[in-house]
Design a protein around this motif. Structure first.
Motif, PDB file in Angstrom:
ATOM      1  N   ASN A 259       0.027  -8.017   3.361  1.00  0.00           N
ATOM      2  CA  ASN A 259       0.319  -6.677   3.864  1.00  0.00           C
ATOM      3  C   ASN A 259      -0.299  -6.467   5.242  1.00  0.00           C
ATOM      4  OD1 ASN A 259       1.730  -5.460   1.566  1.00  0.00           O
ATOM      5  ND2 ASN A 259      -0.237  -5.613   0.494  1.00  0.00           N
TER       6      ASN A 259
ATOM      7  N   PRO B 184       0.848  -1.195   0.000  1.00  0.00           N
ATOM      8  CA  PRO B 184       0.000   0.000   0.000  1.00  0.00           C
ATOM      9  C   PRO B 184       0.883   1.243   0.000  1.00  0.00           C
ATOM     10  CG  PRO B 184       0.039  -1.017   2.174  1.00  0.00           C
ATOM     11  CD  PRO B 184       0.760  -1.955   1.254  1.00  0.00           C
ATOM     12  N   SER B 185       0.519   2.230  -0.786  1.00  0.00           N
ATOM     13  CA  SER B 185       1.318   3.445  -0.883  1.00  0.00           C
ATOM     14  C   SER B 185       1.173   4.273   0.385  1.00  0.00           C
ATOM     15  CB  SER B 185       0.867   4.272  -2.081  1.00  0.00           C
ATOM     16  OG  SER B 185      -0.422   4.822  -1.838  1.00  0.00           O
ATOM     17  N   PRO B 186       2.092   5.212   0.638  1.00  0.00           N
ATOM     18  CA  PRO B 186       1.956   6.083   1.807  1.00  0.00           C
ATOM     19  C   PRO B 186       0.623   6.815   1.849  1.00  0.00           C
ATOM     20  CG  PRO B 186       4.167   6.247   0.918  1.00  0.00           C
ATOM     21  CD  PRO B 186       3.393   5.406  -0.043  1.00  0.00           C
ATOM     22  N   ASP B 187       0.163   7.323   0.705  1.00  0.00           N
ATOM     23  CA  ASP B 187      -1.129   8.014   0.676  1.00  0.00           C
ATOM     24  C   ASP B 187      -2.277   7.057   0.982  1.00  0.00           C
ATOM     25  OD1 ASP B 187       0.007  10.464   0.094  1.00  0.00           O
ATOM     26  OD2 ASP B 187      -0.269  10.262  -2.080  1.00  0.00           O
ATOM     27  N   THR B 188      -2.140   5.826   0.506  1.00  0.00           N
ATOM     28  CA  THR B 188      -3.174   4.821   0.765  1.00  0.00           C
ATOM     29  C   THR B 188      -3.259   4.493   2.251  1.00  0.00           C
ATOM     30  OG1 THR B 188      -2.984   3.825  -1.430  1.00  0.00           O
ATOM     31  CG2 THR B 188      -3.829   2.429   0.326  1.00  0.00           C
TER      32      THR B 188
ATOM     33  N   THR C  99      -6.785   1.588  -2.563  1.00  0.00           N
ATOM     34  CA  THR C  99      -6.971   3.039  -2.585  1.00  0.00           C
ATOM     35  C   THR C  99      -7.032   3.608  -1.168  1.00  0.00           C
ATOM     36  OG1 THR C  99      -9.404   3.043  -2.556  1.00  0.00           O
ATOM     37  CG2 THR C  99      -8.320   2.754  -4.695  1.00  0.00           C
TER      38      THR C  99
ATOM     39  N   GLN D 274       9.928  -6.130   3.692  1.00  0.00           N
ATOM     40  CA  GLN D 274       9.400  -5.889   2.353  1.00  0.00           C
ATOM     41  C   GLN D 274       9.763  -7.047   1.463  1.00  0.00           C
ATOM     42  OE1 GLN D 274      10.860  -2.257   0.663  1.00  0.00           O
ATOM     43  NE2 GLN D 274       9.807  -2.543  -1.303  1.00  0.00           N
TER      44      GLN D 274
ATOM     45  N   THR E 150       7.041  -3.122  -4.764  1.00  0.00           N
ATOM     46  CA  THR E 150       7.346  -1.729  -4.447  1.00  0.00           C
ATOM     47  C   THR E 150       6.069  -0.935  -4.272  1.00  0.00           C
ATOM     48  OG1 THR E 150       7.474  -1.170  -6.789  1.00  0.00           O
ATOM     49  CG2 THR E 150       9.514  -1.802  -5.726  1.00  0.00           C
ATOM     50  N   PHE E 151       6.214   0.274  -3.759  1.00  0.00           N
ATOM     51  CA  PHE E 151       5.043   1.148  -3.598  1.00  0.00           C
ATOM     52  C   PHE E 151       4.468   1.491  -4.968  1.00  0.00           C
ATOM     53  CE2 PHE E 151       7.295   2.262   0.400  1.00  0.00           C
ATOM     54  CZ  PHE E 151       6.287   1.908   1.277  1.00  0.00           C
TER      55      PHE E 151
END
Length: 282
Positions: free
Chosen positions: A241, A151-155, A185, A277, A281-282
């Motif tokens: 995750n 999951p991305s930092p924003d996610t 998302t 990890q 990747t993100f």
């Protein structure tokens, strides 16, 4: 927006809100001294739940008495008692005088293995080892999980920002943990709460299995620390995750490495630490 699966409904015919109400006195100090007021306070329910496999009691856990069918399924998977949901033939939840009995019918092969393990857990809130008879039983070998996108930092920040709003039991009582499933998302899709963090996760795992959720298309967010039990349950469910708002333990990190879990902890206040990890990747 997809409806979040968070309602506190009971698994059998007796609904449970997950909390009870009690008359209390609230005392506070002001410039004029101490004063009190009478009010009603909401208390999270914590009741004994017996998990009975093919007529033999295996575990008694202190839990919030909602979603007990999901709890039984998730516990069976996360504790390695079954290899597949198809090995559970029936789950029946009944009210007992002091708590709840969850009767789980499993395949004869899994029942033979369960008898060999000779475990008889007597659970307390936050306790995952009560009754374990050997060191070998304490830390089970974990299968590797499938690689999945991080999951991305924003996610992560999006899921964190919405998590509290959906913790209805915590808002009512202040005494529960939560396990959340969010998509990539950051939209929370399902949440389960319980007085025990392990129980909340087991309930959510039971829901995800029941709904046949694609576990590569989301991440698990927990309101607690990432102990080895939480990593163990995450891996047993096949989730890649895991995001925790508090610290991990050294053993949790070690197990995350062994199983290939992306482990993120201290996720709060627009920051987090990536501890392990896999090749994504993100």
């Amino acid at each position: 927006m997809q409806q979040l699966k968070s309602d506190h409904q009971q698994a059998d015919t007796t609904p449970s809100r997950g909390y009870t109400t009690r008359a209390v006195q609230r005392w506070s100090q002001s410039a004029s001294g101490w004063s009190s007021e009478d009010l009603l306070d909401n208390l999270a329910e914590e009741q004994p739940v017996a998990l009975v496999y093919n007529g033999i009691s295996h575990a008694v856990m202190m839990a919030t008495p909602d979603h007990l069918d999901e709890f039984a399924l998730g516990f069976s998977i996360s504790e390695g008692l079954i290899h597949s949901p198809s090995e559970i033939y029936d789950i029946d939840v009944t009210r007992q005088c002091q708590g709840w009995s969850v009767n789980i019918e499993i395949s004869s092969q899994r029942m033979m293995e369960l008898k060999q393990r000779r475990r008889n857990l007597a659970g307390r809130t936050g306790c995952g080892l009560c009754g374990t008879e050997s060191l070998e039983q304490a830390i089970r070998p974990l299968a590797s999980v499938d690689a999945a996108p991080l999951p991305s930092p924003d996610t992560i920040e999006q899921a964190l920002s919405e998590m509290t709003a959906h913790q209805s039991l915590k808002k009512m009582t202040g005494a529960s943990h939560a396990a959340v499933w969010a998509d990539l998302t950051g939209q929370p899709l399902a949440i389960r709460e319980d007085v025990g963090r392990h129980n909340a996760l087991d309930k959510l795992i039971g829901y995800l299995v029941t709904e046949k959720t694609d576990l590569k298309q989301g991440f698990l967010l927990i309101s607690s620390r990432a102990s080895y039990e939480m990593v163990q349950k995450t891996a047993s469910a096949g989730i890649s995750n895991l995001v925790a708002i508090s610290a991990p333990t050294a053993l949790a990190v070690e197990q995350a490495v062994q199983s290939g879990i992306n482990l993120i902890a201290f996720a709060r206040n627009q920051r987090f630490i990536l501890y392990t990890q896999n090749n994504t990747t993100f």
